[in-house]
Design an enzyme around this catalytic site. Structure first.
Site, PDB file in Angstrom:
ATOM      1  N   THR A 175       0.829  -1.192   0.000  1.00  0.00           N
ATOM      2  CA  THR A 175       0.000   0.000   0.000  1.00  0.00           C
ATOM      3  C   THR A 175       0.870   1.250   0.000  1.00  0.00           C
ATOM      4  O   THR A 175       2.045   1.171   0.317  1.00  0.00           O
ATOM      5  CB  THR A 175      -0.836  -0.020   1.311  1.00  0.00           C
ATOM      6  N   THR A 224      -0.611  -0.298   6.470  1.00  0.00           N
ATOM      7  CA  THR A 224      -0.089  -1.014   5.317  1.00  0.00           C
ATOM      8  C   THR A 224       0.256  -2.439   5.734  1.00  0.00           C
ATOM      9  O   THR A 224       0.726  -2.660   6.846  1.00  0.00           O
ATOM     10  CB  THR A 224       1.170  -0.317   4.744  1.00  0.00           C
TER      11      THR A 224
END
Length: 305
Positions: A175, A224
């Protein structure tokens, strides 16, 4: 004190020669965000920083997003303002260059928070976002190699994603995200192509407000890693709760990752934070997480993996 931090994803960077490019990418993004932040808007800073990361094919967001099990791109993004609790998100969107900008339009132009799939694509077209194919040749090649690797031998069914990631860490491509404080409010944003070989229709933590992305009057967070972990722990919101209880952004980041590790083990999660006192924080339980930040008084960003 104004501050901004960005991340380029938690996971394992298998090829060491990629690390300088990753560091260059997060530095470029934080500088772009810092430029906007100095004009006074954390919202513009977060969007601009994430757009730079989305446009860099080395990261798994926008251009260079990973492919689903059936070889398609389905992207997620979210943005949230801490002062007003306004938020916008898209999930499973395709055919756009910058999902974070579509998410901002959802926040500013609709009464909704989250648009998904075809509805998100239709909305993007209405808002004037042109058709764009974010697929890169490198990702297509990686998808083919990974699929062949998994199809070898006696595998007759797809294993759970967590098991796949343990055996093949390269599946976790993660991410990008940014969090900023402009002296008035904290804003957080996150964008991702998801996890390699994810099932069609899978939505991770990124567009789930409170899971992968959250901001309020005390702090903001962007997560993330393996999205399902952040969803189950409502990790971004939980991290801001730690700040409300008295921790600064760094201590809250570490506490959030300790929680993720306790419940789901290592190699699962990373987080970045900024609090309303201008402190930045970052933590991970993976081998790598690229990050870069700028605060008042700094001439150059600090970056690392």
């Amino acid at each position: 004190m104004v501050a901004i931090i960005v991340h380029g994803g938690a996971g394992t960077i298998r090829k060491e020669e990629r690390i300088p490019k990753v560091l260059e990418g997060v530095r470029e993004a934080v500088l772009a965000g810092w430029k906007e932040l100095k004009k006074g808007s954390a919202l513009d800073a977060v969007e601009e920083a994430i757009k730079v990361l989305e446009d860099n094919p080395i990261f798994n967001a926008g251009t260079g997003s990973v492919l689903t099990i059936d070889g398609k791109v389905e992207m997620d993004a979210a943005i949230m303002r801490g002062k007003t609790l306004e938020a916008g998100a898209v999930a499973g969107i395709w055919g756009v260059k910058n999902p974070i900008s579509v998410a901002r339009k959802v926040m500013e132009k609709t009464d909704h928070v989250l648009l998904v799939g075809e509805g998100a694509v239709k909305f993007a077209r209405i808002m004037g976002f042109p058709e764009y194919d974010p697929t890169t040749e490198e990702r297509r090649k990686q998808w083919q190699e990974l699929k062949e690797k998994l199809m070898k031998g006696e595998v007759r069914h797809w294993k759970k994603l967590g098991e796949l990631i343990k055996e093949h860490p390269e599946v976790l491509r993660s991410t990008v995200g940014a969090v900023a404080f402009d002296g008035e409010e904290v804003v957080a944003g996150t964008s991702t192509g998801g996890v390699f070989l994810k099932m069609f229709g899978r939505v991770g933590d990124t567009p789930i407000i409170g899971a992968g992305t959250y901001a309020n009057e005390v702090a903001g967070a962007s997560c993330t890693g393996l999205g399902e972990v952040a969803i189950k722990l409502a990790l971004a919101k939980t991290a801001t709760d730690f700040v409300r209880l008295g921790l600064d952004a760094q201590a809250a980041s570490e506490a959030a990752i300790e929680l993720a590790t306790k419940h789901f083990g290592k190699d699962t999660m990373g987080i970045i934070m900024v609090d309303s006192r201008g402190n930045v924080g970052f933590a991970k339980n993976t081998k790598h997480m690229s990050y870069a930040f700028m605060k008042e008084g700094m001439n150059e960003p600090e970056a690392g993996v």
